[in-house]
Design a protein around this motif. Structure first.
Motif, PDB file in Angstrom:
ATOM      1  N   UNK A   1      56.770  27.465  35.242  1.00  0.00           N
ATOM      2  CA  UNK A   1      56.506  26.577  34.114  1.00  0.00           C
ATOM      3  C   UNK A   1      55.714  25.347  34.521  1.00  0.00           C
TER       4      UNK A   1
ATOM      5  N   UNK B   1      53.355  25.532  36.935  1.00  0.00           N
ATOM      6  CA  UNK B   1      52.006  26.074  37.057  1.00  0.00           C
ATOM      7  C   UNK B   1      51.395  26.252  35.665  1.00  0.00           C
ATOM      8  N   UNK B   2      52.224  26.704  34.738  1.00  0.00           N
ATOM      9  CA  UNK B   2      51.739  26.883  33.363  1.00  0.00           C
ATOM     10  C   UNK B   2      51.324  25.542  32.768  1.00  0.00           C
ATOM     11  N   UNK B   3      52.130  24.519  33.040  1.00  0.00           N
ATOM     12  CA  UNK B   3      51.783  23.183  32.543  1.00  0.00           C
ATOM     13  C   UNK B   3      50.445  22.738  33.130  1.00  0.00           C
ATOM     14  N   UNK B   4      50.233  23.037  34.416  1.00  0.00           N
ATOM     15  CA  UNK B   4      48.936  22.692  35.014  1.00  0.00           C
ATOM     16  C   UNK B   4      47.821  23.483  34.340  1.00  0.00           C
ATOM     17  N   UNK B   5      48.102  24.755  34.049  1.00  0.00           N
ATOM     18  CA  UNK B   5      47.086  25.585  33.388  1.00  0.00           C
ATOM     19  C   UNK B   5      46.792  25.084  31.981  1.00  0.00           C
TER      20      UNK B   5
END
Ligand SMILES: Nc1ncnc2c1ncn2[C@@H]1O[C@H](COP(=O)(O)OP(=O)(O)OP(=O)(O)O)[C@@H](O)[C@H]1O
Ligand SMILES: [Mg+2]
Lengths: 331, 325
Positions: free
Chosen positions: B219, B221-225
Motif C-alpha cells: 500500500x 508502493x501503491x501510494x507512491x504510484x
C-alpha cells in the motif's frame, strides 16, 4: 515508429552479493495512445519489473542501469523526483496484482481516493467527492457515496480491485499499467473487469499496459501483445498476427499450453523444463535449453531483433509461416 | 460493545481478587512488623495492646477477610507506621510520581517518534546506525546505574543540576508540583531523563522496525504510484500504521512507570509513590504495601481497557465484541 510510451533497451538489475542480475535485459516496447498492449510471459520473466521500471518505482537492491523510457517524448530516466511524482497517478497510473494489499487498511476509501486527486490538482471537497463517486460508479461499485466512508476490509477482493482501478482512473491518465490485476479474482469477476477496462480504453483513449500470464485474457483484451522470456521481449506484434502465426518457438509453446487451444480429450501441452533462474541464464539464446528448434548458432549469440512492420521477434530458427497451431485461442 | 465491557469488568474484578490474595499472603510471609513497631522500652502489656489494635492477633485468613470487607467499602487500611489511611497516604504521593511519569512519557514520545521514523526510513544511513547503536546501550544499562552516572556527571562533576528531592514546589489544581518553578524543573530533569531512557529506546526500536516494515508494504508502493508526496506517505500511511503498536506500549509503559518508578525515585530521593513503597517494605508497613499493589493493579487494568478502546479507534479492523478477550 513512436508511440505514447517508447521503451528502448531497458535494463534493470538486482544487486546481490554475487553480482548484478538482470531481471529486465534489453527490453524494447512501444505503446500507442488508446491501445491495449498485453505483456505475457511465465512467472519470473520480468513483467512486473518492466512495469515498475516504466515509472521508475524500482527500489534498491534493484536499479535501472540502461535504456530510455520515452513517455510523450520525454525520457523518464532523466526526470527529477518531483517530475516523476507529478507524473505518477496523474498521467501514468498503476493497478497492482494483489487487491488485498494495495489499499491502506487504516484509511477510508474516500481518503485514499481524495489524496490521489489532491496530489495533482487543487479541488474543493465537493468536487473530490463528486469525482470519487463517479469513478466508483464507473467500475460498477453500488452505492458509492456509502462506500467512500468505508475501510478496505469492508470490501471483497473483487471490489477492492475495482476500487484500485477507480483510483487509477481518477485523473484520466494517458497510460494505465495494470500488473496482473485480475489474477487473484474469480473468472466471472475477471471478465467483468476486463470488459469494463476495454470499454474505458475505447471511451477515454487511455492506453493500457496489461501484464498477464494468461493467453485467454490476451485474446480477449489486447490490441497488441509482447511476449517476454528471461528478461527480454522475444516476440511482439498485433494480437491476431502473433496468436495465429507465432514466429518464436516460445510463443508457440505458450499457445499450445494454453487451455483455450485444447480440444476435449486432448492432453495439455507443456513447455519442457522450467524458466531459468535469474542468476543461471544460458549463454546465447536463453530459451535454447527448452527449445525444440534449437540450432548450433543458438548457444553462440543472442538473436537480433527482426522487424517487419509492427511485427518483431528474436529467433535464429523461427517457426515456419505455415500454421503450426492446432486450433485458435478461445477467450 | 456493552457485553464486551461487561466481560472486561468481570475479568478485571477476578484479576483484582487474585492479586489481593497473592499479595496479602506474600506480605504476611515477609516478616512480623511488630518488632519494628514497638519501642524497645515498651511493656509487655503495651505490646499486647498494640498487637490487638493492629489486628495482628487474628489468624491470617481472618485478617484477609477483614481487609477484603473494608476494601469493598473503599477502606484499604491504616498505615502501621504513619497512622493515617493508606489510600490518602499513597494518593498524597501520587502527584509527585505522576508528574515524573507524565513528563518522561512525553519526553520519550517526542524524542522517539522522529528518531525512530528517521532510522526506519533511512536504515543504511550513518545517523541511523548511531541511533540504533544508542538504543542497544540504552537498553542494556540498568536503571540504578544510569541514575547514578547521571548524578555523577551532571551534579557532581559539572555541578549543573541538583541531586535529590523535588526542589521548590507550588500548588496548582490542589496538587504540589515542581513544574512551575525553575528550581523544581531543575530537580525534575535528571529523574525524568533516567525514567525516560528505557522507554525512549524501546519506542525508537519499535517505531524504526514498524516504519521499515511499512515502507515495504504494497500500500505504500501503491501510494507512491499514485503520486502522493513522501511527506504525506510518511505522515498518513506509515505513521498511522505504526501508531497502533506505539499506543500499546505507551499505555503499558505508563502503568509500569507509575508502578515501578521506585528505582528512579530511590536514586533521586524523589518523594513519590515508589519511594513510599520501598520505605514501607523496609518498615514492614503491610497495609501500605498491599494497598499499593492493589491500586497499581487497578491502574493496569484501567490502562489496558483504555488501550483497547484506543485500538478500536485507530484500527478500523478491530471491533470491540464480546468474543474477544
Ligand atoms: N526485489 C527483488 N529483489 C531481487 N530480485 C528480484 C526482485 N524483484 C524481482 N526480482 C527478480 O526479477 C525477476 C523478474 O521478476 P518479476 O517480478 O518481474 O517477474 P514476473 O514476470 O512479474 O513474474 P510473476 O508472473 O510471477 O509476477 C525474477 O527472477 C525475480 O527473482
Ligand atoms: Mg509479476
Amino acid at each position: 515508429m513512436t508511440g505514447l510510451l517508447d521503451i528502448r533497451g531497458l535494463r534493470t538489475v538486482f544487486h546481490t552479493p554475487e553480482g548484478a542480475w538482470a531481471a529486465v535485459d534489453g527490453v524494447d516496447l512501444t505503446i500507442r495512445r488508446g491501445e491495449v498492449l498485453c505483456l505475457v510471459g511465465e512467472s519470473g520473466s520480468g513483467k512486473s519489473v518492466t512495469g515498475f521500471s516504466t515509472v521508475r518505482l524500482i527500489d534498491p537492491p534493484g536499479e535501472i542501469v540502461e535504456g530510455e523510457i520515452l513517455f510523450d517524448g520525454k525520457d523518464l530516466r532523466q526526470a527529477s523526483d518531483e517530475e516523476l511524482r507529478a507524473l505518477r497517478g496523474n498521467r501514468i497510473a498503476m493497478v497492482f496484482q494483489d487487491p488485498l494489499s494495495t489499499l491502506n487498511p487504516v484509511l477510508t476509501i474516500g481518503e485514499q481516493m481524495a489524496e490521489a486527486i489532491t496530489a495533482h490538482r487543487r479541488c474543493t471537497k465537493a468536487q473530490i467527492t463528486e469525482e470519487s463517486v463517479r469513478a466508483l460508479a464507473r467500475v460498477g461499485i453500488p452505492s458509492p457515496e456509502v462506500r467512500l466512508r468505508q475501510y478496505p476490509h469492508e470490501f471483497s477482493g473483487g471490489m477492492r480491485q475495482r476500487v484500485a482501478i477507480a483510483i487509477a482512473l481518477l485523473n484520466s491518465p494517458d497510460l494505465i499499467i495494470a500488473d496482473e490485476p485480475t489474477t487473484a479474482l474469480d473468472v466471472t469477476i475477471q471478465s467483468q473487469i476486463l470488459y469494463e477496462v476495454q470499454t474505458l480504453a475505447r471511451e477515454t483513449g487511455t492506453a493500457i499496459l496489461w501484464i498477464t500470464h494468461d493467453l485467454a485474457i490476451v485474446a480477449e483484451l489486447a490490441d497488441r501483445v509482447a511476449v517476454m522470456y528471461a528478461g527480454q521481449i522475444v516476440e511482439s506484434g498485433a494480437v491476431d498476427d502473433v496468436l495465429d502465426r507465432p514466429c518464436h518457438p516460445y510463443t508457440l509453446g505458450l499457445l499450445k499450453s494454453s487451455t483455450g487451444t485444447v480440444r476435449p480429450g486432448e492432453r495439455l501441452h507443456q513447455i519442457d523444463g522450467n524458466a531459468p533462474r535469474i542468476d543461471a541464464r544460458p549463454s546465447g539464446c536463453p530459451f535454447r535449453t527448452r527449445c525444440d528448434r534449437v540450432v548450433p548458432l543458438c548457444s553462440e549469440t543472442y538473436p537480433l531483433r527482426q522487424e517487419n512492420g509492427d511485427r518483431a521477434f528474436r529467433c535464429h530458427n523461427p517457426v515456419p509461416a505455415a500454421p503450426a497451431t492446432s486450433g485458435e485461442v478461445l477467450p | 460493545m456493552t457485553s464486551y465491557f461487561l466481560q472486561r469488568l468481570i475479568q478485571s474484578i477476578a484479576v483484582l481478587l487474585a492479586v489481593s490474595v497473592v499479595v496479602f499472603f506474600a506480605v504476611y510471609g515477609i516478616g512480623d512488623p511488630i518488632e519494628l513497631l514497638v519501642p524497645p522500652q515498651a511493656s509487655a502489656a503495651e505490646r499486647l495492646a498494640l498487637i490487638k489494635r493492629l489486628g495482628l492477633d487474628q489468624p491470617v485468613w481472618s485478617q484477609y477477610f477483614t481487609f477484603l470487607g473494608n476494601a469493598l467499602s473503599g477502606n484499604l487500611g491504616t498505615s502501621f507506621v504513619h497512622g493515617v489511611p493508606v489510600v490518602s497516604l499513597i494518593l498524597g504521593r501520587l502527584p509527585a510520581t505522576l508528574e515524573l511519569v507524565l513528563l518522561s512519557m512525553i519526553t520519550a514520545t517526542v524524542v522517539s517518534v522522529p528518531l525512530g521514523l528517521y532510522a526506519g526510513l533511512n536504515p543504511d544511513s550513518r545517523p541511523s546506525r548511531i541511533i540504533m547503536a544508542g538504543t542497544v546501550i540504552g537498553f542494556s544499562l540498568p536503571s540504578f546505574w544510569k541514575g547514578m552516572m547521571l548524578v555523577l556527571l551532571f551534579s557532581v562533576w559539572l555541578g549543573w543540576l541538583p541531586t535529590a528531592g523535588r526542589g521548590e514546589t507550588v500548588t496548582a489544581l490542589g496538587m504540589q508540583t515542581s513544574l512551575f518553578t525553575l528550581d523544581g524543573l531543575k530537580h525534575l530533569i535528571l529523574p525524568t531523563l533516567n525514567l525516560a531512557i528505557p522507554n525512549t529506546v524501546l519506542m525508537v526500536r519499535l517505531i524504526a522496525a514498524g516504519a521499515a516494515e511499512a515502507t515495504t508494504q504494497d500500500y505504500v508502493k501503491f501510494a507512491r504510484a499514485k503520486g502522493i508526496s513522501r511527506r504525506r506517505i510518511v505522515r498518513r500511511h506509515i505513521l498511522r500504521t505504526i501508531l497502533i503498536p506505539v499506543v500499546t506500549v505507551v499505555g503499558i509503559e505508563f502503568g509500569s512507570l507509575v508502578a515501578f518508578s521506585t528505582i528512579t525515585e530511590t536514586v533521586f530521593s524523589w518523594p513519590g509513590m515508589g519511594k513510599l513503597l520501598i520505605d514501607s517494605i523496609y518498615q514492614l508497613d503491610r497495609p501500605v504495601v498491599v494497598a499499593y499493589v492493589m491500586l497499581t493493579t487497578l491502574l493496569f487494568v484501567g490502562v489496558n481497557l483504555l488501550v483497547d478502546v484506543l485500538y478500536a479507534a485507530l484500527d478500523p479492523r478491530v471491533k470491540l465484541s464480546g468474543g474477544m478477550t
